[in-house]
Scaffold this motif. Sequence first.
Motif, PDB file in Angstrom:
ATOM      1  N   VAL A  86      -3.967   1.018   8.678  1.00  0.00           N
ATOM      2  CA  VAL A  86      -4.385   0.649   7.330  1.00  0.00           C
ATOM      3  C   VAL A  86      -5.019  -0.736   7.409  1.00  0.00           C
ATOM      4  O   VAL A  86      -4.417  -1.667   7.939  1.00  0.00           O
ATOM      5  CB  VAL A  86      -3.196   0.661   6.350  1.00  0.00           C
ATOM      6  CG1 VAL A  86      -3.620   0.165   4.980  1.00  0.00           C
ATOM      7  CG2 VAL A  86      -2.605   2.062   6.259  1.00  0.00           C
ATOM      8  N   PRO A 117      -8.755   7.885   3.294  1.00  0.00           N
ATOM      9  CA  PRO A 117      -8.092   7.300   2.130  1.00  0.00           C
ATOM     10  C   PRO A 117      -8.474   5.832   1.937  1.00  0.00           C
ATOM     11  O   PRO A 117      -8.631   5.084   2.903  1.00  0.00           O
ATOM     12  CB  PRO A 117      -6.607   7.443   2.462  1.00  0.00           C
ATOM     13  CG  PRO A 117      -6.536   8.558   3.451  1.00  0.00           C
ATOM     14  CD  PRO A 117      -7.797   8.453   4.249  1.00  0.00           C
ATOM     15  N   TYR A 118      -8.607   5.422   0.670  1.00  0.00           N
ATOM     16  CA  TYR A 118      -8.990   4.049   0.345  1.00  0.00           C
ATOM     17  C   TYR A 118      -8.367   3.664  -0.987  1.00  0.00           C
ATOM     18  O   TYR A 118      -7.844   4.512  -1.723  1.00  0.00           O
ATOM     19  CB  TYR A 118     -10.512   3.914   0.290  1.00  0.00           C
ATOM     20  CG  TYR A 118     -11.124   4.683  -0.857  1.00  0.00           C
ATOM     21  CD1 TYR A 118     -11.389   4.059  -2.070  1.00  0.00           C
ATOM     22  CD2 TYR A 118     -11.406   6.040  -0.745  1.00  0.00           C
ATOM     23  CE1 TYR A 118     -11.925   4.773  -3.130  1.00  0.00           C
ATOM     24  CE2 TYR A 118     -11.942   6.757  -1.794  1.00  0.00           C
ATOM     25  CZ  TYR A 118     -12.205   6.111  -2.991  1.00  0.00           C
ATOM     26  OH  TYR A 118     -12.727   6.820  -4.042  1.00  0.00           O
ATOM     27  N   GLY A 119      -8.447   2.397  -1.324  1.00  0.00           N
ATOM     28  CA  GLY A 119      -7.951   1.930  -2.611  1.00  0.00           C
ATOM     29  C   GLY A 119      -8.401   0.504  -2.869  1.00  0.00           C
ATOM     30  O   GLY A 119      -8.864  -0.195  -1.961  1.00  0.00           O
ATOM     31  N   TYR A 152      -8.424   0.532   3.252  1.00  0.00           N
ATOM     32  CA  TYR A 152      -8.717   1.895   3.700  1.00  0.00           C
ATOM     33  C   TYR A 152      -7.842   2.227   4.893  1.00  0.00           C
ATOM     34  O   TYR A 152      -7.370   1.346   5.598  1.00  0.00           O
ATOM     35  CB  TYR A 152     -10.204   2.096   4.014  1.00  0.00           C
ATOM     36  CG  TYR A 152     -10.664   1.593   5.362  1.00  0.00           C
ATOM     37  CD1 TYR A 152     -10.709   2.448   6.461  1.00  0.00           C
ATOM     38  CD2 TYR A 152     -11.069   0.276   5.539  1.00  0.00           C
ATOM     39  CE1 TYR A 152     -11.137   1.992   7.702  1.00  0.00           C
ATOM     40  CE2 TYR A 152     -11.510  -0.177   6.761  1.00  0.00           C
ATOM     41  CZ  TYR A 152     -11.545   0.678   7.840  1.00  0.00           C
ATOM     42  OH  TYR A 152     -11.965   0.231   9.064  1.00  0.00           O
ATOM     43  N   GLN A 153      -7.599   3.522   5.069  1.00  0.00           N
ATOM     44  CA  GLN A 153      -6.837   3.996   6.217  1.00  0.00           C
ATOM     45  C   GLN A 153      -7.804   4.605   7.218  1.00  0.00           C
ATOM     46  O   GLN A 153      -8.516   5.559   6.911  1.00  0.00           O
ATOM     47  CB  GLN A 153      -5.791   5.031   5.813  1.00  0.00           C
ATOM     48  CG  GLN A 153      -4.955   5.490   7.005  1.00  0.00           C
ATOM     49  CD  GLN A 153      -3.923   6.545   6.644  1.00  0.00           C
ATOM     50  OE1 GLN A 153      -3.799   6.944   5.498  1.00  0.00           O
ATOM     51  NE2 GLN A 153      -3.185   6.989   7.641  1.00  0.00           N
ATOM     52  N   VAL A 173       0.864  -1.175   0.000  1.00  0.00           N
ATOM     53  CA  VAL A 173       0.000   0.000   0.000  1.00  0.00           C
ATOM     54  C   VAL A 173       0.903   1.228   0.000  1.00  0.00           C
ATOM     55  O   VAL A 173       1.753   1.379   0.882  1.00  0.00           O
ATOM     56  CB  VAL A 173      -0.943   0.007   1.224  1.00  0.00           C
ATOM     57  CG1 VAL A 173      -1.840   1.243   1.204  1.00  0.00           C
ATOM     58  CG2 VAL A 173      -1.789  -1.266   1.254  1.00  0.00           C
ATOM     59  N   LEU A 227      -3.305   4.600  -2.347  1.00  0.00           N
ATOM     60  CA  LEU A 227      -4.475   5.161  -1.670  1.00  0.00           C
ATOM     61  C   LEU A 227      -4.935   6.427  -2.371  1.00  0.00           C
ATOM     62  O   LEU A 227      -4.120   7.231  -2.821  1.00  0.00           O
ATOM     63  CB  LEU A 227      -4.168   5.461  -0.205  1.00  0.00           C
ATOM     64  CG  LEU A 227      -3.946   4.263   0.716  1.00  0.00           C
ATOM     65  CD1 LEU A 227      -3.711   4.721   2.141  1.00  0.00           C
ATOM     66  CD2 LEU A 227      -5.129   3.304   0.655  1.00  0.00           C
ATOM     67  N   ILE A 246       0.495   6.713   1.564  1.00  0.00           N
ATOM     68  CA  ILE A 246      -0.068   6.993   2.889  1.00  0.00           C
ATOM     69  C   ILE A 246       0.420   8.395   3.263  1.00  0.00           C
ATOM     70  O   ILE A 246       1.601   8.601   3.525  1.00  0.00           O
ATOM     71  CB  ILE A 246       0.380   5.936   3.916  1.00  0.00           C
ATOM     72  CG1 ILE A 246      -0.124   4.555   3.484  1.00  0.00           C
ATOM     73  CG2 ILE A 246      -0.118   6.297   5.308  1.00  0.00           C
ATOM     74  CD1 ILE A 246       0.419   3.397   4.294  1.00  0.00           C
TER      75      ILE A 246
END
Length: 139
Positions: A38, A104-106, A84-85, A28, A138, A31
């Motif tokens: 995370v 934040p996400y991905g 996701y964070q 990831v 992210l 960040i």
Amino acid sequence: MFFFIALLNALLPAKTTAPQKIPFTVEVQNIRQLTGSVHIGIFRSCNDFPGNCTPTDNQIISANQKNIRATFLVEPGDYAVAVYQDVNANGKMDKKMFGIPKEPYGFSNNFKPMFSGPTFADCRVRVSADGKQITIHLL
């Protein structure tokens, strides 16, 4: 004697072995805030990914550096990854109006949702018997 051994082998149940587990590594990146944690979930095929699906496995890692890495041991096959964070460490992904994430996400394949969430097919990653490594940025 040979006939007897062959007959015995045919009658005895075959030994079954558990499918071999291989490494599936998720890195990831991007960040931006080094706070919270995370959350990385890997999923098998599911009709309502990621919303109403249960991850096959997940890891929660402290967000104390700009890039983190998690390795899962999985059977070869198709997977999707959602990340996701949890910046404020409240144990959930905070959302704005209409369910748009605040944090934040991905997703695997770095899929960027436009007007709706992703489908499993959008994020599908094939993990072969050699293993797999992917990178998620992210948003």
